[in-house]
Design an enzyme around this catalytic site. Structure first.
Site, PDB file in Angstrom:
ATOM      1  N   ALA A 292       0.803  -1.252  -0.106  1.00  0.00           N
ATOM      2  CA  ALA A 292      -0.038  -0.109   0.073  1.00  0.00           C
ATOM      3  C   ALA A 292       0.891   1.087   0.043  1.00  0.00           C
ATOM      4  CB  ALA A 292      -0.862   0.045   1.393  1.00  0.00           C
TER       5      ALA A 292
ATOM      6  N   GLU B 261      -9.303 -12.995  -4.216  1.00  0.00           N
ATOM      7  CA  GLU B 261      -8.452 -13.032  -5.605  1.00  0.00           C
ATOM      8  C   GLU B 261      -8.399 -14.661  -5.896  1.00  0.00           C
ATOM      9  OE1 GLU B 261      -4.860 -10.817  -7.269  1.00  0.00           O
ATOM     10  OE2 GLU B 261      -4.185 -12.680  -6.514  1.00  0.00           O
TER      11      GLU B 261
ATOM     12  N   ARG C  64      -5.783 -20.474  -4.978  1.00  0.00           N
ATOM     13  CA  ARG C  64      -5.129 -20.938  -6.108  1.00  0.00           C
ATOM     14  C   ARG C  64      -5.828 -22.196  -6.285  1.00  0.00           C
ATOM     15  NH1 ARG C  64       0.988 -20.465  -6.489  1.00  0.00           N
ATOM     16  NH2 ARG C  64       0.254 -18.157  -6.834  1.00  0.00           N
TER      17      ARG C  64
HETATM   18  P1  GTP Z   1      -0.294  -6.570  -8.386  1.00  0.00           P
HETATM   19  O1  GTP Z   1      -1.016  -5.295  -7.850  1.00  0.00           O
HETATM   20  O2  GTP Z   1       1.343  -6.590  -8.698  1.00  0.00           O
HETATM   21  O3  GTP Z   1      -0.708  -7.790  -7.740  1.00  0.00           O
HETATM   22  O4  GTP Z   1      -0.807  -6.457  -9.959  1.00  0.00           O
HETATM   23  P2  GTP Z   1      -2.079  -7.482 -10.603  1.00  0.00           P
HETATM   24  O5  GTP Z   1      -3.025  -8.193  -9.805  1.00  0.00           O
HETATM   25  O6  GTP Z   1      -2.570  -6.767 -11.817  1.00  0.00           O
HETATM   26  O7  GTP Z   1      -0.860  -8.598 -11.102  1.00  0.00           O
HETATM   27  P3  GTP Z   1      -1.142  -9.942 -11.961  1.00  0.00           P
HETATM   28  O8  GTP Z   1      -2.499 -10.095 -12.533  1.00  0.00           O
HETATM   29  O9  GTP Z   1      -0.142  -9.544 -13.155  1.00  0.00           O
HETATM   30  O10 GTP Z   1      -0.535 -11.064 -11.175  1.00  0.00           O
HETATM   31  C1  GTP Z   1      -0.462 -11.214  -9.874  1.00  0.00           C
HETATM   32  C2  GTP Z   1       0.015 -12.609  -9.506  1.00  0.00           C
HETATM   33  O11 GTP Z   1      -0.007 -13.527 -10.839  1.00  0.00           O
HETATM   34  C3  GTP Z   1       1.544 -12.687  -9.271  1.00  0.00           C
HETATM   35  O12 GTP Z   1       1.491 -12.294  -7.934  1.00  0.00           O
HETATM   36  C4  GTP Z   1       1.871 -13.943  -9.604  1.00  0.00           C
HETATM   37  O13 GTP Z   1       1.519 -15.129  -8.630  1.00  0.00           O
HETATM   38  C5  GTP Z   1       1.241 -14.291 -10.994  1.00  0.00           C
HETATM   39  N1  GTP Z   1       1.858 -14.076 -12.185  1.00  0.00           N
HETATM   40  C6  GTP Z   1       1.584 -13.000 -12.751  1.00  0.00           C
HETATM   41  N2  GTP Z   1       2.493 -12.853 -13.919  1.00  0.00           N
HETATM   42  C7  GTP Z   1       3.376 -13.765 -13.737  1.00  0.00           C
HETATM   43  C8  GTP Z   1       4.530 -14.377 -14.489  1.00  0.00           C
HETATM   44  O14 GTP Z   1       5.056 -13.990 -15.496  1.00  0.00           O
HETATM   45  N3  GTP Z   1       5.326 -15.333 -14.096  1.00  0.00           N
HETATM   46  C9  GTP Z   1       4.517 -16.171 -12.839  1.00  0.00           C
HETATM   47  N4  GTP Z   1       5.252 -17.044 -12.488  1.00  0.00           N
HETATM   48  N5  GTP Z   1       3.597 -15.730 -12.053  1.00  0.00           N
HETATM   49  C10 GTP Z   1       2.989 -14.547 -12.649  1.00  0.00           C
HETATM   50 MG    MG Z   2      -2.508  -9.111  -7.721  1.00  0.00          MG
END
Ligand code: GTP
Ligand code: MG
Length: 227
Positions: A84, A169, A107
């Site tokens: 945050a 999530e 997950r």
């Molecule tokens: P944040 O605020 O960073 O959580 O942004 P977001 O929710 O838009 O993130 P996003 O949807 O890109 O991904 C969140 C989660 O997906 C990460 O914490 C990882 O667990 C997984 N993840 C996303 N991109 C990758 C990747 O390129 N490689 C791997 N191994 N995991 C990923």
């Molecule tokens: Mg996220």
């Protein structure tokens, strides 16, 4: 009866954990944050139970389990506050609730590709579950090759004063996608790996993501033909 007690955060422990954090919230706010945290844990349990029930129903109706296994995690309070702070949000329960959606995470690892969308459909059509966000990294994989379906849903948690909606999530992926993501995560977050090796393995893994997708589609078809 087995009673599993939740890991409750203690105000004093949290205070000492946060130590000399620059924008450390005041005591009254920390106590609000702890209440909020409990609410998210409850929301996570509501969704986990729904997913377990869906899987059991499938087992009875079709003699088949779409869900291979599930993992759930709560973002540690310390890393929640750090996130945050990093994103420039106010360090209050109100602002964190409004801006951060991955406090409670589940997950879901499925056996096959179609199971991902079946689980999504069956969960989100429940009248007390509302879809807030959806990112389909299977239809549109990330540049790394990462594939998964990311959802944020909200679910009501019944508190003493009435229901409160809580976002949870959910990452849904197949066993193959999960195996890939674990290895790629290791490559990305291991700091002592040589950068040329990171690039080389990164490219190699990207290629494997495509191959895995083809294999999973092929295996899905065999599985369907055998039903
Ligand atoms: P944040 O605020 O960073 O959580 O942004 P977001 O929710 O838009 O993130 P996003 O949807 O890109 O991904 C969140 C989660 O997906 C990460 O914490 C990882 O667990 C997984 N993840 C996303 N991109 C990758 C990747 O390129 N490689 C791997 N191994 N995991 C990923
Ligand atoms: Mg996220």
């Amino acid at each position: 009866m087995i009673l599993e007690r939740q890991n409750v955060i203690n105000l004093r422990k949290l205070q000492s954990q946060l130590g000399d954090m620059e924008n450390r919230p005041r005591l009254a706010e920390l106590s609000k944050l702890i209440k909020m945290y409990q609410l998210y844990q409850a929301g996570q349990k509501e969704i986990s139970t729904k997913l377990e029930n869906l899987d059991s129903e499938f087992q009875v109706n079709y003699d088949y389990n779409p869900i291979h296994h599930m993992e759930s995690r709560m973002k540690e309070m310390q890393s929640l506050l750090q996130k945050a702070d990093r994103k420039g949000y106010e360090l209050t329960a109100e602002s964190i609730q409004k801006n951060i959606y991955d406090i409670a995470g589940i997950r879901v690892i499925t056996n096959y590709l179609d199971d991902i969308y079946n689980v999504e459909k069956l969960l989100t059509k429940q009248t007390d579950v509302t879809l807030l966000k959806r990112k389909d990294y299977i239809a549109n994989p990330k540049a790394s090759g990462y594939r998964s379906l990311h959802l944020v849903v909200k679910v009501p948690v019944f508190q003493a004063e009435g229901p409160v909606d809580v976002p949870v999530e959910i990452q849904i992926r197949t066993i193959g996608m999960d195996m890939w993501a674990s290895l790629e995560h290791k490559l990305r977050y291991k700091t002592d790996v040589d950068s040329s090796l990171v690039n080389k393995y990164g490219d190699q893994l990207k290629g494997y993501a495509t191959e895995l997708e083809q294999i999973e589609r092929g295996m899905q078809k065999i599985h369907k033909d055998l039903i």
